[in-house]
Design an enzyme around this catalytic site. Structure first.
Site, PDB file in Angstrom:
ATOM      1  N   TYR A 167       0.822  -1.210   0.000  1.00 47.16           N
ATOM      2  CA  TYR A 167       0.000   0.000   0.000  1.00 47.16           C
ATOM      3  C   TYR A 167       0.864   1.272   0.000  1.00 47.16           C
ATOM      4  O   TYR A 167       0.382   2.355  -0.329  1.00 47.16           O
ATOM      5  CB  TYR A 167      -0.932   0.061   1.221  1.00 47.16           C
ATOM      6  CG  TYR A 167      -1.915  -1.067   1.357  1.00 47.16           C
ATOM      7  CD1 TYR A 167      -2.221  -1.914   0.288  1.00 47.16           C
ATOM      8  CD2 TYR A 167      -2.562  -1.285   2.570  1.00 47.16           C
ATOM      9  CE1 TYR A 167      -3.125  -2.944   0.446  1.00 47.16           C
ATOM     10  CE2 TYR A 167      -3.475  -2.319   2.720  1.00 47.16           C
ATOM     11  CZ  TYR A 167      -3.747  -3.149   1.658  1.00 47.16           C
ATOM     12  OH  TYR A 167      -4.643  -4.167   1.825  1.00 47.16           O
ATOM     13  N   HIS A 220      -0.555 -12.004   2.334  1.00 47.21           N
ATOM     14  CA  HIS A 220      -1.484 -11.164   1.576  1.00 47.21           C
ATOM     15  C   HIS A 220      -2.037 -11.892   0.350  1.00 47.21           C
ATOM     16  O   HIS A 220      -1.279 -12.350  -0.499  1.00 47.21           O
ATOM     17  CB  HIS A 220      -0.705  -9.922   1.116  1.00 47.21           C
ATOM     18  CG  HIS A 220      -1.547  -8.732   0.778  1.00 47.21           C
ATOM     19  ND1 HIS A 220      -1.035  -7.468   0.707  1.00 47.21           N
ATOM     20  CD2 HIS A 220      -2.863  -8.608   0.490  1.00 47.21           C
ATOM     21  CE1 HIS A 220      -1.996  -6.620   0.382  1.00 47.21           C
ATOM     22  NE2 HIS A 220      -3.121  -7.289   0.245  1.00 47.21           N
TER      23      HIS A 220
HETATM   24  N1  LIG Z   1      -6.553  -8.714   0.021  1.00 43.92           N
HETATM   25  C1  LIG Z   1      -6.437  -7.777   0.928  1.00 43.92           C
HETATM   26  O1  LIG Z   1      -5.732  -7.978   1.888  1.00 43.92           O
HETATM   27  C2  LIG Z   1      -7.174  -6.476   0.803  1.00 43.92           C
HETATM   28  C3  LIG Z   1      -7.815  -6.152  -0.390  1.00 43.92           C
HETATM   29  C4  LIG Z   1      -8.563  -4.991  -0.424  1.00 43.92           C
HETATM   30  C5  LIG Z   1      -8.657  -4.161   0.687  1.00 43.92           C
HETATM   31  N2  LIG Z   1      -8.004  -4.492   1.840  1.00 43.92           N
HETATM   32  C6  LIG Z   1      -8.077  -3.648   3.042  1.00 43.92           C
HETATM   33  O2  LIG Z   1      -9.409  -3.266   3.220  1.00 43.92           O
HETATM   34  C7  LIG Z   1      -9.479  -1.836   3.363  1.00 43.92           C
HETATM   35  C8  LIG Z   1     -10.796  -1.344   2.867  1.00 43.92           C
HETATM   36  O3  LIG Z   1     -10.749  -1.387   1.447  1.00 43.92           O
HETATM   37  P1  LIG Z   1     -12.011  -1.332   0.587  1.00 43.92           P
HETATM   38  O4  LIG Z   1     -11.646  -1.114  -0.817  1.00 43.92           O
HETATM   39  O5  LIG Z   1     -12.782  -2.559   0.921  1.00 43.92           O
HETATM   40  O6  LIG Z   1     -12.629   0.033   1.181  1.00 43.92           O
HETATM   41  P2  LIG Z   1     -14.058   0.480   1.453  1.00 43.92           P
HETATM   42  O7  LIG Z   1     -14.207   0.802   2.871  1.00 43.92           O
HETATM   43  O8  LIG Z   1     -14.945  -0.569   0.881  1.00 43.92           O
HETATM   44  O9  LIG Z   1     -14.115   1.855   0.605  1.00 43.92           O
HETATM   45  C9  LIG Z   1     -13.971   1.877  -0.779  1.00 43.92           C
HETATM   46  C10 LIG Z   1     -13.941   3.308  -1.310  1.00 43.92           C
HETATM   47  O10 LIG Z   1     -15.138   3.986  -0.988  1.00 43.92           O
HETATM   48  C11 LIG Z   1     -14.885   5.372  -0.816  1.00 43.92           C
HETATM   49  N3  LIG Z   1     -15.655   5.825   0.327  1.00 43.92           N
HETATM   50  C12 LIG Z   1     -15.461   5.465   1.620  1.00 43.92           C
HETATM   51  N4  LIG Z   1     -16.364   6.075   2.392  1.00 43.92           N
HETATM   52  C13 LIG Z   1     -17.116   6.835   1.592  1.00 43.92           C
HETATM   53  C14 LIG Z   1     -18.221   7.704   1.834  1.00 43.92           C
HETATM   54  N5  LIG Z   1     -18.709   7.879   3.060  1.00 43.92           N
HETATM   55  N6  LIG Z   1     -18.788   8.331   0.766  1.00 43.92           N
HETATM   56  C15 LIG Z   1     -18.302   8.148  -0.481  1.00 43.92           C
HETATM   57  N7  LIG Z   1     -17.251   7.342  -0.763  1.00 43.92           N
HETATM   58  C16 LIG Z   1     -16.668   6.699   0.266  1.00 43.92           C
HETATM   59  C17 LIG Z   1     -13.436   5.526  -0.472  1.00 43.92           C
HETATM   60  O11 LIG Z   1     -12.854   6.591  -1.214  1.00 43.92           O
HETATM   61  P3  LIG Z   1     -12.688   8.083  -0.589  1.00 43.92           P
HETATM   62  O12 LIG Z   1     -11.222   8.280  -0.376  1.00 43.92           O
HETATM   63  O13 LIG Z   1     -13.245   8.948  -1.665  1.00 43.92           O
HETATM   64  O14 LIG Z   1     -13.469   8.179   0.673  1.00 43.92           O
HETATM   65  C18 LIG Z   1     -12.837   4.140  -0.703  1.00 43.92           C
HETATM   66  O15 LIG Z   1     -11.727   4.148  -1.549  1.00 43.92           O
HETATM   67  C19 LIG Z   1      -8.288  -1.334   2.578  1.00 43.92           C
HETATM   68  O16 LIG Z   1      -7.938  -0.033   2.946  1.00 43.92           O
HETATM   69  C20 LIG Z   1      -7.276  -2.353   2.953  1.00 43.92           C
HETATM   70  O17 LIG Z   1      -6.750  -2.016   4.237  1.00 43.92           O
HETATM   71  C21 LIG Z   1      -7.271  -5.631   1.900  1.00 43.92           C
END
Ligand SMILES: NC(=O)c1ccc[n+]([C@@H]2O[C@H](COP(=O)([O-])OP(=O)(O)OC[C@H]3O[C@@H](n4cnc5c(N)ncnc54)[C@H](OP(=O)(O)O)[C@@H]3O)[C@@H](O)[C@H]2O)c1
Length: 332
Positions: A58, A118
């Site tokens: 990241y 990961h």
């Molecule tokens: N295989 C793995 O290990 C793996 C894979 C994926 C993710 N992850 C982990 O999971 C975490 C969460 O990832 P995710 O992609 O699942 O995130 P998420 O919480 O599902 O959010 C996805 C996107 O939504 C937007 N967002 C969040 N809150 C919002 C709101 N209130 N209104 C409008 N847009 C909003 C964000 O962009 P903005 O910046 O615009 O808010 C964000 O990029 C990652 O940060 C990471 O730590 C791990």
């Protein structure tokens, strides 16, 4: 904030965990400065978040390391991850240990609370358990990590096959998995095993692109309707999940619904939310701490989408990875 125990680890963790990767990478993806991203982590910490999820790929470990300087180390839980492959080849175990050492340097800390391998695909699981886990347990004995875990790779493993097996193997203490309103696979494939064996669960993909990028939900729903996987009216609606939004207990928005839905699913411990925007951090924590969605709405989501697998599991930024962070498609 509300706190829970992360499986059998004994860690007391906030139910809302800050995801330092995903599409936003604490705002790094849209050019925020390090200081601004550090400030965002501190906003979350000031609101009671004590679980920070980062990873080598990241490019945010140094930011997390700076942010946690403001609190005693034992008041915060830092989880990081090491990549296990380059392309389709496994990288040597020694490189994974070197990655742990590098993470400790970047985070400027003596140990991580949770260290995860990961994005483990099902085909590589046996080798990860038999060759990599024993080497990492030796690092655990040295005190460099407190709890060992792994993360699934939802886009490559939509049925969650890897975790069906991992949740039966006592070496793992924490697993990270994808779960959301239209990808409910973990309810049958994963949570029964993690709850039975006391594995901590950290939930990703709760919002991702499908519920945050304008038009993505409608487009996805139209495709599913065309394939006969959801009723036709959902494919034609301007706001297909609008039925979840109303006064008196309903959701305030689709994103509010998504976080409340995941938070109150039996078997989920930490709900990750990823953002680079302070207002989103505040509202997302509010949603995660909100009441469960009304029972009838949860039942409707299960009736409409409980059979789906692999919906909305997009790669960050629509599949384009920031080269400078060295992110490979194998890391999600
Ligand atoms: N295989 C793995 O290990 C793996 C894979 C994926 C993710 N992850 C982990 O999971 C975490 C969460 O990832 P995710 O992609 O699942 O995130 P998420 O919480 O599902 O959010 C996805 C996107 O939504 C937007 N967002 C969040 N809150 C919002 C709101 N209130 N209104 C409008 N847009 C909003 C964000 O962009 P903005 O910046 O615009 O808010 C964000 O990029 C990652 O940060 C990471 O730590 C791990």
């Amino acid at each position: 904030m509300e706190y829970t125990t992360l499986g059998n680890t004994g860690l007391t963790v906030s139910v809302a965990g800050l995801g330092c990767g995903g599409g936003s990478r604490l705002g790094q993806a849209r050019g925020l400065s390090t200081a601004d991203s550090v400030a965002l982590v501190r906003v979350a910490m000031d609101l009671g978040v004590n679980y920070l999820d980062t990873a080598t790929v990241y490019g945010t470990e140094r930011i997390v390391g700076q942010a946690i300087k403001s609190v005693p180390r034992d008041e915060i839980n830092v989880a990081t991850k090491a990549s296990i492959r380059k392309g389709m080849d496994l990288i040597p175990v020694a490189d994974v240990i070197a990655s742990l050492e590098n993470s400790l340097r970047e985070l400027d800390t003596d140990y991580v609370d949770v260290f995860q391998l990961h994005a483990v695909p099902p085909a590589l699981y046996d080798r990860i358990r038999d060759e990599y886990a024993p080497a990492l347990l030796r690092e655990k004995e040295k005190g460099k990590l407190r709890h060992l875990g792994l993360t699934e790779t939802p886009p490559n493993d939509p049925a969650g096959e890897m975790l069906i097996r991992a949740s039966q193997d006592p070496v793992w203490e924490v697993v990270m998995l994808g779960f959301h309103m239209m990808h409910q696979v973990a309810r049958r494939n994963c949570f029964p095993g993690t709850m039975e064996h006391g594995l901590g669960t950290v939930i990703m993909f709760v919002v991702r692109g499908i519920f945050s990028i304008p038009g993505r939900l409608e487009e996805t729903m139209a495709g599913l309707a065309a394939e006969g996987k959801v009723p036709e009216w959902l494919g034609e609606a301007d706001n297909p999940l609008g039925f979840l939004i109303y006064e008196d207990g309903g959701a305030k928005s689709i994103i509010d619904a998504a976080y409340r839905y995941a938070r109150h699913e039996a078997g989920t411990d930490v709900i990750l939310f990823g953002s680079g925007i302070e207002e989103h951090i505040r509202t997302n924590i509010g949603s995660i701490l909100g009441a469960p969605l009304p029972e009838a709405d949860v039942a409707k989501l299960e009736e409409l989408f409980g059979h789906l697998e692999g919906v909305g599991l997009d790669l960050p930024l629509g599949g384009v990875f920031p080269a400078k962070a060295g992110i490979q498609s194998g890391d999600t």
